[in-house]
Scaffold this active site. Sequence first.
Site, mmCIF file in Angstrom:
data_model
loop_
_atom_site.group_PDB
_atom_site.id
_atom_site.type_symbol
_atom_site.label_atom_id
_atom_site.label_comp_id
_atom_site.label_asym_id
_atom_site.label_seq_id
_atom_site.Cartn_x
_atom_site.Cartn_y
_atom_site.Cartn_z
ATOM 1 N N ASP A 445 -135.962 36.873 -32.483
ATOM 2 C CA ASP A 445 -134.584 36.424 -32.609
ATOM 3 C C ASP A 445 -133.775 36.698 -31.333
ATOM 4 O O ASP A 445 -134.218 37.454 -30.449
ATOM 5 C CB ASP A 445 -133.957 37.192 -33.789
ATOM 6 C CG ASP A 445 -133.012 36.343 -34.608
ATOM 7 O OD1 ASP A 445 -132.439 35.406 -34.049
ATOM 8 O OD2 ASP A 445 -132.821 36.653 -35.803
ATOM 9 N N ASP A 509 -130.094 28.069 -39.112
ATOM 10 C CA ASP A 509 -129.902 28.970 -40.256
ATOM 11 C C ASP A 509 -129.399 28.202 -41.465
ATOM 12 O O ASP A 509 -129.289 28.752 -42.557
ATOM 13 C CB ASP A 509 -128.891 30.075 -39.906
ATOM 14 C CG ASP A 509 -129.580 31.286 -39.290
ATOM 15 O OD1 ASP A 509 -130.825 31.334 -39.317
ATOM 16 O OD2 ASP A 509 -128.882 32.176 -38.777
#
Length: 706
Positions: A445, A509
């Site tokens: 990430d 997301d």
Amino acid sequence: MSSPIPSSKPGQRAHLSNGGVDFLLEVIDGAPVIRYWAASFKGELSQHLFDRSIANSDFDEVVSPGIMREHSRGHLGYPTIKGHRAGLDWSTKFSVKELQSDKNSFRIQLEDSDAKLTLDISANLDQFGVLKVSQELTNLGDTYFLDELNYWMPLSDCATQSLDFVGRWSNERNPQRRDIAIGRYVRDSHEGRPGHNYTIGMIALEKETNFASGQSWALSLAWSGDSQYCIEKSYEGSASMAAGEVLLPGEVILAKGESYKAPDLYALYSNSGLDGLAANMHKYLRARSVHPKTNRPMTLNLWEAIYFDHNEEKIKKIVDAAAEAGFERVVLDDGWFGSRRSDLSGLGDWQVSKEVWPDGLGSIANYIRDKGMEFGLWFEGEMVNPDSELYRAHPDWILKVNNRVGPTWRHQLVLNLDIQDAYNYVLDSVDKILTQYQITYIKWDHNRVLIDAGSNNRAAVRKQTQGIYRLFAELKKRHKNLEIESCASGGARIDLGIIDLVDRFWTSDNNDALERVRIQRWSAQFIPPELLGTHIGADPGHQTGRSLSFSFRALTALFGHAGVERDITKLSSSELAELKSWITLYKSKRKLLHSGDVIRIDYPKDSHYLHGVIASDKKSALISFSSLETIPESHSPRIRIRGLDSDRRYSVKVLSGGQKSNFMAIELPKWITTGLELTGSELENIGLSAPILRPASALLIEITAL
Ligand code: DGJ
């Protein structure tokens, strides 16, 4: 009045031709001039082909500044190179020293002996019509301050519009299409990562170009740091398109003998619409030796299932259900290390938390493996929470200028990978965990932007970007079968630079299928579906709070590297059964989904989406027809599918989404239940009568050659 442009001397021309694309570069008075970049042509290129007039109020003879776009050669627009030697050598005049070329490639050496600079450019046009260009600037004199070095490609005057993409967290890849007007249109990113707003590429196209037809040209930079894309049209009418790395002040200072290697450029052309452009890029990427070759495993990511609540018993129950449902990979997301019980602390402490995993990760990793699935783990190696052991021990390891600590973002700061000890710490900690638990999959990430990104007070976005490339390459060297998923708060690090080091992108997301379907549609403009993570989220969705049918969410997530992102133990037995059959469907179709040509069909409005994949042998296809919103008309537009063999007969069958509850109609077209047999030509020209779908629902259509 007209004056011929001096023609190139023999041997001073590179004429590349491959994959249906021709690229012609000629040396005119020492300047490299791109004459043509578009569809392959036949002809002799007679001497006066490129002559043009001299306008009123113009230079007294035709000037051909070429790709270096220099003032010294009469170019009045934005230059290719900006730099100076303490105020001197700010204006260059590069001349070609050597040009070598064959049918697919050229290499050109330019030199400005006054400014004491050389530039080496090389390019290869491959069988898919993808032109890959590299350039490297070398300083032969005193210290040279490079501000900018871009790639510029002249555009055909058929290109009258541009297409690029904008977005934000959870809403990436919104297309923007506009007319190319006189002036400079720039899309740049200054986040130190590509960002959610990163366009991935700049496309120039004809007004009529759609998914199916028309010409388009695209540039995309192989870079994950700051970048810019630009289209400039001058008052005299010509337009060009550029891409390049954005350099911060003083980021590249070349001592005598030093070089700057620019990120590589991909330059694409197609005359078969935006799908043709996408197909060229997908084929190029699929032909790479590093492109994932194995079946893309059905993935269960635990983030939205548990967030920071790492409870082994609970996770084991989810794993049991995952094995039962047919999952192949389970990824333990954020929260397994240090004091990371929320996003407030612990980032950077890459030691398994005794609090939540008292016996380490071995037991959960083995539990997952014993059930026949792969264990994956989350990292965010470039970051640190100020509230962490790492930061307390090494507050100086962050990117900063003059000891200023800038504002945090998601309560975190950025580690400086240019500090060897910091780099080694991240590499060794991750390596240790991978070795200890024999991990073959990591999700990596990058949840914040870089600001004040200094190393030793010097700008260091470039070094940071090279640092993560080095780190990924080293991890892959040490762990032969390691796969990496590039995630950055969703899709903020999807680019053609990092792509050679990663095996999957976390597309967004946002798992809300109504929005996700658009995000996937446009992410696939450059990235093939097998590299795009596509998950079914919870209902209602965690991002938008919207409730959508399982069928619509599942059919949206099917067209990528599919997975699920929710607590599947909360599903009812009938929902679990639905999930299971979707997983079976994905497994039976993934070879086609991950190797065929992506097609997207244009409808006048975005009320309906039609997309799918056609097998390269054209013997099968899988198509999704979805309704996103209701329309004023009663009936939906017809389902026309192109790309199949015109003469071949096919059977058409609804595979999923055919249930009555999906429709707003008293009676449906018969083929929905009976199927149909027809030719590729009928499918393309006449098409199928579309059922009236409810908004936010989809139909999955299987097409098989008879
Ligand atoms: C942002 C990612 O996009 C999510 O999928 C998840 O991994 C979180 N970070 C974890 O903090």
